[in-house]
Design a protein around this motif. Structure first.
Motif, PDB file in Angstrom:
ATOM      1  N   ALA A 116       0.818  -1.213   0.000  1.00 29.19           N
ATOM      2  CA  ALA A 116       0.000   0.000   0.000  1.00 29.19           C
ATOM      3  C   ALA A 116       0.856   1.268   0.000  1.00 29.19           C
ATOM      4  O   ALA A 116       0.336   2.358  -0.196  1.00 29.19           O
ATOM      5  CB  ALA A 116      -0.928   0.003   1.208  1.00 29.19           C
ATOM      6  N   LEU A 117       2.161   1.108   0.220  1.00 26.72           N
ATOM      7  CA  LEU A 117       3.050   2.277   0.267  1.00 26.72           C
ATOM      8  C   LEU A 117       3.459   2.692  -1.127  1.00 26.72           C
ATOM      9  O   LEU A 117       3.492   1.875  -2.034  1.00 26.72           O
ATOM     10  CB  LEU A 117       4.284   1.947   1.106  1.00 26.72           C
ATOM     11  CG  LEU A 117       4.007   1.618   2.571  1.00 26.72           C
ATOM     12  CD1 LEU A 117       5.290   1.182   3.237  1.00 26.72           C
ATOM     13  CD2 LEU A 117       3.385   2.779   3.306  1.00 26.72           C
ATOM     14  N   PRO A 118       3.868   3.876  -1.389  1.00 25.00           N
ATOM     15  CA  PRO A 118       3.812   5.000  -0.468  1.00 25.00           C
ATOM     16  C   PRO A 118       2.390   5.498  -0.277  1.00 25.00           C
ATOM     17  O   PRO A 118       2.085   6.127   0.715  1.00 25.00           O
ATOM     18  CB  PRO A 118       4.694   6.062  -1.117  1.00 25.00           C
ATOM     19  CG  PRO A 118       4.641   5.751  -2.577  1.00 25.00           C
ATOM     20  CD  PRO A 118       4.446   4.257  -2.677  1.00 25.00           C
ATOM     21  N   THR A 119       1.511   5.201  -1.214  1.00 21.33           N
ATOM     22  CA  THR A 119       0.112   5.578  -1.037  1.00 21.33           C
ATOM     23  C   THR A 119      -0.766   4.797  -2.017  1.00 21.33           C
ATOM     24  O   THR A 119      -0.347   4.464  -3.119  1.00 21.33           O
ATOM     25  CB  THR A 119      -0.086   7.098  -1.229  1.00 21.33           C
ATOM     26  OG1 THR A 119      -1.443   7.420  -0.983  1.00 21.33           O
ATOM     27  CG2 THR A 119       0.272   7.556  -2.618  1.00 21.33           C
ATOM     28  N   LEU A 120      -1.954   4.479  -1.587  1.00 20.41           N
ATOM     29  CA  LEU A 120      -2.979   3.866  -2.442  1.00 20.41           C
ATOM     30  C   LEU A 120      -2.503   2.670  -3.266  1.00 20.41           C
ATOM     31  O   LEU A 120      -2.794   2.559  -4.447  1.00 20.41           O
ATOM     32  CB  LEU A 120      -3.573   4.931  -3.379  1.00 20.41           C
ATOM     33  CG  LEU A 120      -4.261   6.101  -2.696  1.00 20.41           C
ATOM     34  CD1 LEU A 120      -4.687   7.131  -3.720  1.00 20.41           C
ATOM     35  CD2 LEU A 120      -5.440   5.642  -1.873  1.00 20.41           C
ATOM     36  N   TYR A 121      -1.752   1.794  -2.645  1.00 28.23           N
ATOM     37  CA  TYR A 121      -1.283   0.566  -3.294  1.00 28.23           C
ATOM     38  C   TYR A 121      -0.427   0.834  -4.532  1.00 28.23           C
ATOM     39  O   TYR A 121      -0.429   0.043  -5.474  1.00 28.23           O
ATOM     40  CB  TYR A 121      -2.456  -0.347  -3.655  1.00 28.23           C
ATOM     41  CG  TYR A 121      -2.969  -1.112  -2.460  1.00 28.23           C
ATOM     42  CD1 TYR A 121      -2.444  -2.367  -2.145  1.00 28.23           C
ATOM     43  CD2 TYR A 121      -3.950  -0.597  -1.636  1.00 28.23           C
ATOM     44  CE1 TYR A 121      -2.899  -3.065  -1.044  1.00 28.23           C
ATOM     45  CE2 TYR A 121      -4.414  -1.293  -0.536  1.00 28.23           C
ATOM     46  CZ  TYR A 121      -3.879  -2.530  -0.252  1.00 28.23           C
ATOM     47  OH  TYR A 121      -4.327  -3.224   0.831  1.00 28.23           O
ATOM     48  N   LEU A 122       0.309   1.924  -4.511  1.00 31.17           N
ATOM     49  CA  LEU A 122       1.145   2.258  -5.651  1.00 31.17           C
ATOM     50  C   LEU A 122       2.191   1.172  -5.918  1.00 31.17           C
ATOM     51  O   LEU A 122       2.334   0.714  -7.046  1.00 31.17           O
ATOM     52  CB  LEU A 122       1.821   3.618  -5.457  1.00 31.17           C
ATOM     53  CG  LEU A 122       2.695   4.085  -6.612  1.00 31.17           C
ATOM     54  CD1 LEU A 122       1.876   4.227  -7.889  1.00 31.17           C
ATOM     55  CD2 LEU A 122       3.361   5.415  -6.260  1.00 31.17           C
ATOM     56  N   GLY A 124       2.137  -1.985  -4.954  1.00 26.38           N
ATOM     57  CA  GLY A 124       1.428  -3.188  -5.390  1.00 26.38           C
ATOM     58  C   GLY A 124       1.021  -3.106  -6.846  1.00 26.38           C
ATOM     59  O   GLY A 124       1.177  -4.057  -7.613  1.00 26.38           O
ATOM     60  N   ALA A 125       0.507  -1.948  -7.270  1.00 27.15           N
ATOM     61  CA  ALA A 125       0.082  -1.764  -8.663  1.00 27.15           C
ATOM     62  C   ALA A 125       1.264  -1.857  -9.613  1.00 27.15           C
ATOM     63  O   ALA A 125       1.181  -2.513 -10.660  1.00 27.15           O
ATOM     64  CB  ALA A 125      -0.622  -0.422  -8.826  1.00 27.15           C
ATOM     65  N   ALA A 130       4.440  -5.101 -13.485  1.00 28.25           N
ATOM     66  CA  ALA A 130       5.816  -5.451 -13.845  1.00 28.25           C
ATOM     67  C   ALA A 130       6.115  -6.944 -13.799  1.00 28.25           C
ATOM     68  O   ALA A 130       7.076  -7.391 -14.428  1.00 28.25           O
ATOM     69  CB  ALA A 130       6.791  -4.711 -12.928  1.00 28.25           C
ATOM     70  N   THR A 131       5.344  -7.736 -13.077  1.00 24.61           N
ATOM     71  CA  THR A 131       5.647  -9.164 -12.949  1.00 24.61           C
ATOM     72  C   THR A 131       4.838  -9.985 -13.939  1.00 24.61           C
ATOM     73  O   THR A 131       3.696  -9.649 -14.264  1.00 24.61           O
ATOM     74  CB  THR A 131       5.364  -9.660 -11.510  1.00 24.61           C
ATOM     75  OG1 THR A 131       3.996  -9.421 -11.188  1.00 24.61           O
ATOM     76  CG2 THR A 131       6.261  -8.963 -10.497  1.00 24.61           C
ATOM     77  N   ASP A 132       5.440 -11.056 -14.403  1.00 25.66           N
ATOM     78  CA  ASP A 132       4.774 -11.926 -15.376  1.00 25.66           C
ATOM     79  C   ASP A 132       3.484 -12.542 -14.835  1.00 25.66           C
ATOM     80  O   ASP A 132       2.522 -12.729 -15.567  1.00 25.66           O
ATOM     81  CB  ASP A 132       5.722 -13.047 -15.821  1.00 25.66           C
ATOM     82  CG  ASP A 132       6.869 -12.530 -16.664  1.00 25.66           C
ATOM     83  OD1 ASP A 132       6.729 -11.440 -17.258  1.00 25.66           O
ATOM     84  OD2 ASP A 132       7.915 -13.203 -16.720  1.00 25.66           O
ATOM     85  N   ASP A 133       3.486 -12.887 -13.549  1.00 28.91           N
ATOM     86  CA  ASP A 133       2.305 -13.508 -12.949  1.00 28.91           C
ATOM     87  C   ASP A 133       1.378 -12.503 -12.273  1.00 28.91           C
ATOM     88  O   ASP A 133       0.484 -12.891 -11.521  1.00 28.91           O
ATOM     89  CB  ASP A 133       2.729 -14.578 -11.941  1.00 28.91           C
ATOM     90  CG  ASP A 133       3.281 -15.820 -12.625  1.00 28.91           C
ATOM     91  OD1 ASP A 133       2.835 -16.118 -13.757  1.00 28.91           O
ATOM     92  OD2 ASP A 133       4.148 -16.485 -12.041  1.00 28.91           O
TER      93      ASP A 133
END
Length: 150
Positions: A116-122, A124-125, A130-133
């Motif tokens: 969730a860091l630095p804000t709003l799941y940035l 994670g997004a 960026a990941t194949d899966d």
């Protein structure tokens, strides 16, 4: 609700469906937690017996915290999905397609804070893109993927 339904490893859940599932889960948990805190004020009155109301409010706030934190851990460990994921036809599995357990659920959800860091799941997004899966940090650490139910 079926426990740990099978999914299709070739049909990864994209960022859109994952975001909508998180939004549904957040609305549900937020509503229930808010109800636990606000409803007693209207039932007991705002100032009838300050000590009793304060004690009850403290207990209900603790219960709300347990609900908010435990919701993702318990639903994913027991069922393989949260209610938001269920509505959108998603399931969390190990990266080999087998069902997750408590350890995977705990790892991926503890790292939800970092995602969730630095804000709003940035973060994670970015990792999902960026990941194949299409995995966020919690998925990578727990060797899990979010896929569409079969």
């Amino acid at each position: 609700m079926q426990k740990h339904p099978s999914g299709d490893l070739n049909r990864k859940a994209g960022i859109g469906s994952r975001f909508l599932a998180l939004l549904l889960d957040s609305l549900l948990v937020g509503f229930v937690a808010g109800f636990l805190v606000v409803a007693p004020m209207f039932i007991l009155g705002f100032g009838s017996d300050g000590g009793a109301v304060f004690g009850l409010m403290a207990i209900l706030q603790l219960l709300s915290l347990v609900l908010v934190v435990g919701y993702f851990f318990v639903f994913e460990a027991v069922y393989g999905y949260t209610l938001g994921k269920y509505v959108l036809g998603l399931v969390v599995t190990r990266d080999d397609g087998s069902q997750i357990g408590w350890s995977e659920s705990i790892i991926r959800n503890l790292l939800r804070i970092v995602d969730a860091l630095p804000t709003l799941y940035l973060l994670g997004a970015i990792l999902i893109f960026a990941t194949d899966d299409e995995q966020r940090l919690g998925d990578i650490a727990a060797n899990t993927v979010v896929i569409k139910r079969a």
